[in-house]
Structure formats: C-alpha cells, structure tokens
Write a protein that holds these residues in place. Structure first.
Motif, mmCIF file in Angstrom:
data_model
loop_
_atom_site.group_PDB
_atom_site.id
_atom_site.type_symbol
_atom_site.label_atom_id
_atom_site.label_comp_id
_atom_site.label_asym_id
_atom_site.label_seq_id
_atom_site.Cartn_x
_atom_site.Cartn_y
_atom_site.Cartn_z
ATOM 1 N N ASN A 35 66.699 76.977 -61.674
ATOM 2 C CA ASN A 35 68.230 77.483 -61.015
ATOM 3 C C ASN A 35 69.067 77.214 -62.099
ATOM 4 N N LYS A 38 68.077 79.605 -66.981
ATOM 5 C CA LYS A 38 67.442 79.768 -68.464
ATOM 6 C C LYS A 38 67.110 81.276 -68.470
ATOM 7 N N GLY A 80 60.776 75.726 -65.224
ATOM 8 C CA GLY A 80 61.789 74.654 -64.726
ATOM 9 C C GLY A 80 61.242 73.452 -64.032
ATOM 10 N N LYS A 145 77.107 77.827 -66.423
ATOM 11 C CA LYS A 145 77.913 78.221 -65.448
ATOM 12 C C LYS A 145 79.227 77.701 -65.766
ATOM 13 N N LYS A 148 82.149 78.735 -63.269
ATOM 14 C CA LYS A 148 82.149 78.108 -61.987
ATOM 15 C C LYS A 148 82.848 76.853 -61.722
HETATM 16 P P1 GTP Z 1 63.864 79.108 -62.578
HETATM 17 O O1 GTP Z 1 63.304 80.252 -63.207
HETATM 18 O O2 GTP Z 1 63.388 79.168 -61.261
HETATM 19 O O3 GTP Z 1 63.226 77.850 -63.325
HETATM 20 O O4 GTP Z 1 65.331 79.284 -62.719
HETATM 21 P P2 GTP Z 1 66.329 79.690 -64.091
HETATM 22 O O5 GTP Z 1 66.554 78.529 -64.681
HETATM 23 O O6 GTP Z 1 65.617 80.782 -64.724
HETATM 24 O O7 GTP Z 1 67.522 80.416 -63.341
HETATM 25 P P3 GTP Z 1 68.065 81.824 -63.281
HETATM 26 O O8 GTP Z 1 68.375 82.390 -64.404
HETATM 27 O O9 GTP Z 1 66.995 82.508 -62.170
HETATM 28 O O10 GTP Z 1 69.505 81.572 -62.459
HETATM 29 C C1 GTP Z 1 69.729 81.122 -61.085
HETATM 30 C C2 GTP Z 1 70.720 81.487 -60.380
HETATM 31 O O11 GTP Z 1 71.899 81.152 -61.000
HETATM 32 C C3 GTP Z 1 70.979 83.152 -60.365
HETATM 33 O O12 GTP Z 1 71.443 83.363 -59.032
HETATM 34 C C4 GTP Z 1 71.678 83.564 -61.444
HETATM 35 O O13 GTP Z 1 72.646 84.616 -61.165
HETATM 36 C C5 GTP Z 1 72.832 82.313 -61.416
HETATM 37 N N1 GTP Z 1 73.278 81.925 -62.657
HETATM 38 C C6 GTP Z 1 72.876 81.770 -63.883
HETATM 39 N N2 GTP Z 1 73.722 81.531 -64.917
HETATM 40 C C7 GTP Z 1 74.832 81.633 -64.127
HETATM 41 C C8 GTP Z 1 76.389 81.604 -64.887
HETATM 42 O O14 GTP Z 1 76.541 81.226 -66.040
HETATM 43 N N3 GTP Z 1 77.416 81.877 -63.834
HETATM 44 C C9 GTP Z 1 77.058 82.010 -62.611
HETATM 45 N N4 GTP Z 1 78.090 81.981 -61.789
HETATM 46 N N5 GTP Z 1 75.793 81.743 -61.950
HETATM 47 C C10 GTP Z 1 74.704 82.092 -62.835
#
Ligand code: GTP
Ligand code: MG
Length: 203
Positions: A35, A38, A80, A145, A148
């Motif tokens: 989350n 990545k 992840g 992020k 945020k």
């Molecule tokens: P897994 O594949 O489950 O390990 O997660 P991941 O690390 O690939 O994360 P993913 O890209 O699915 O993003 C998780 C959540 O965070 C999603 O709802 C995205 O839209 C949100 N998100 C990712 N990067 C950002 C960012 O830079 N800013 C904001 N506001 N939200 C983000």
C-alpha cells in the motif's frame, strides 16, 4: 543510449524464483510496504494508468511482476510486505521468495526502496533497507505520498527517513508523489544513468 519509456510491456508474474528472466538485462527492483504505492510509482514513471495494477486488495500481490522497458531494462515490482491481514502461510511464502531474490546475485542491478514520507519508516522498512545495503548493488529511496503532508513537514520527514534507515550520504532519497508526479524526472534520471552504465554505479 536512450530509453523510451512509452515502450513498456508487462512480461510476467513470477511466482517462484526460477520464473525470473535471466537475460543479462538490468533489473531494477521496487520494494516497499504493501500500500505504499509501488505500483503507482511504476505507473507514474511510465505514464501509464494501470500497467502495474494498483492494488485494491493490499497484500494480495505475492508475485514478482516484471515490466520490460524499451527492451533494455526490467522494472521489477516485488510483492509488498507488512500487511497485517495476510495469512502465516502467505507471509512465509513472501519471505522465501524475497530471500531467494536477494540471494541470487544475478538478478537485481539497482534497488528502489519506497517508503511513506508521512511516517517514520517501520521496522520492516529498516530490514528491507538492510537487505538492499547488503545486496552489493546501488539503491535509492523514494519517499512517496509527498502530496499528503504539509510543507513544514517535508524537510524533517525526509531527515527522519534518512536517519531511521541509517542511509549513507551516497544514497539518494527522492521526494515523490505518484499522485501528482513530483520526483518523476529525478527517479527516471537515476534509472537512465543506471541503464547507460554511467553515474548510477558511482553514486
Ligand atoms: P501492494 O501491491 O498491495 O503491495 O500496494 P502498492 O505498494 O503497489 O500500492 P499501490 O500503488 O496499489 O497504492 C496504494 C494506494 O495508495 C492506492 O490507493 C493509491 O492510489 C495510493 N497512492 C499511491 N501513491 C500515492 C501518492 O503519491 N499520493 C497519494 N495521495 N496516494 C497515493
Ligand atoms: Mg502493487
């Protein structure tokens, strides 16, 4: 050598280490807590909405996803860690896969550790940073992020990441927002330098 990021394709989802490509192309591994973003970071640098699937069910991605860019470099989306709700069995499977990934020195040529700029890195993040440090290839940290948090938190939060992960001065920490695109050029530059065999190794 130019790398055309428009030319990106999904290659495979490797469930075991023997499924990972071994064709001597550089492999850039993206690791981070479930989350943390990545897949979003990969999508952002490739200008694609949903190439690396942005997970709606965190922790469900226990495969190593390979994307090939311009037939020159792999971006590797590692599964992840740190998602509380995965089963013991799934956690063990993750551990084995990651251990094998880092043990196989013919795979990764550059590491990208993604952490959340809002928070102090977790114990798991520290362990992962240690894996990268021990891997014998360069690595960079992406602090995602950024959009945020408040401006007043930017510098102290970056410093906290550097300190908690015990990074040396040569390890870049890139402020990033997969949402807004901040940091994209800087991360791409690291990747391009790496592929062209230039500065990235010297960093
Ligand atoms: P897994 O594949 O489950 O390990 O997660 P991941 O690390 O690939 O994360 P993913 O890209 O699915 O993003 C998780 C959540 O965070 C999603 O709802 C995205 O839209 C949100 N998100 C990712 N990067 C950002 C960012 O830079 N800013 C904001 N506001 N939200 C983000
Ligand atoms: Mg993902």
């Amino acid at each position: 050598m130019r790398v055309n990021t428009q030319n990106a394709e999904f290659i495979r989802s490797a469930a075991k280490i023997s499924d990972c490509p071994r064709d001597r192309l550089p492999q850039i591994a993206f690791a981070g807590r479930s989350n943390v973003g990545k897949s979003s970071v990969i999508n952002r640098i490739l200008n694609r909405k949903n190439l690396a699937r942005v997970g709606s069910a965190p922790g469900k991605t226990t495969h190593i996803n390979y994307f090939l860019i311009d037939k020159k470099v792999y971006l590797v989306d590692l599964p992840g860690y740190g998602y509380a709700k995965v089963s013991k069995q799934e956690r063990a499977r993750w551990g084995k896969l990651i251990e094998q990934w880092f043990a196989d020195t013919s795979l990764m040529t550059l590491g990208v550790l993604i952490v959340d700029l809002r928070h102090k890195p977790t114990a798991d993040d520290c362990v992962m940073a240690q894996w990268f440090k021990n891997a014998g290839c360069p690595f960079v940290v992406v602090a995602n992020k950024h959009d945020k948090i408040k401006k007043s938190e930017w510098a102290p939060n970056l410093a906290r990441i550097r300190e908690t992960l015990e990074l040396d001065e040569d390890t870049p920490v890139i402020s990033f927002s997969a949402e807004k695109g901040l940091g994209k050029e800087e991360l791409l530059q690291v990747i391009f330098d790496h592929v062209t065999g230039g500065e990235a190794e010297a960093r």
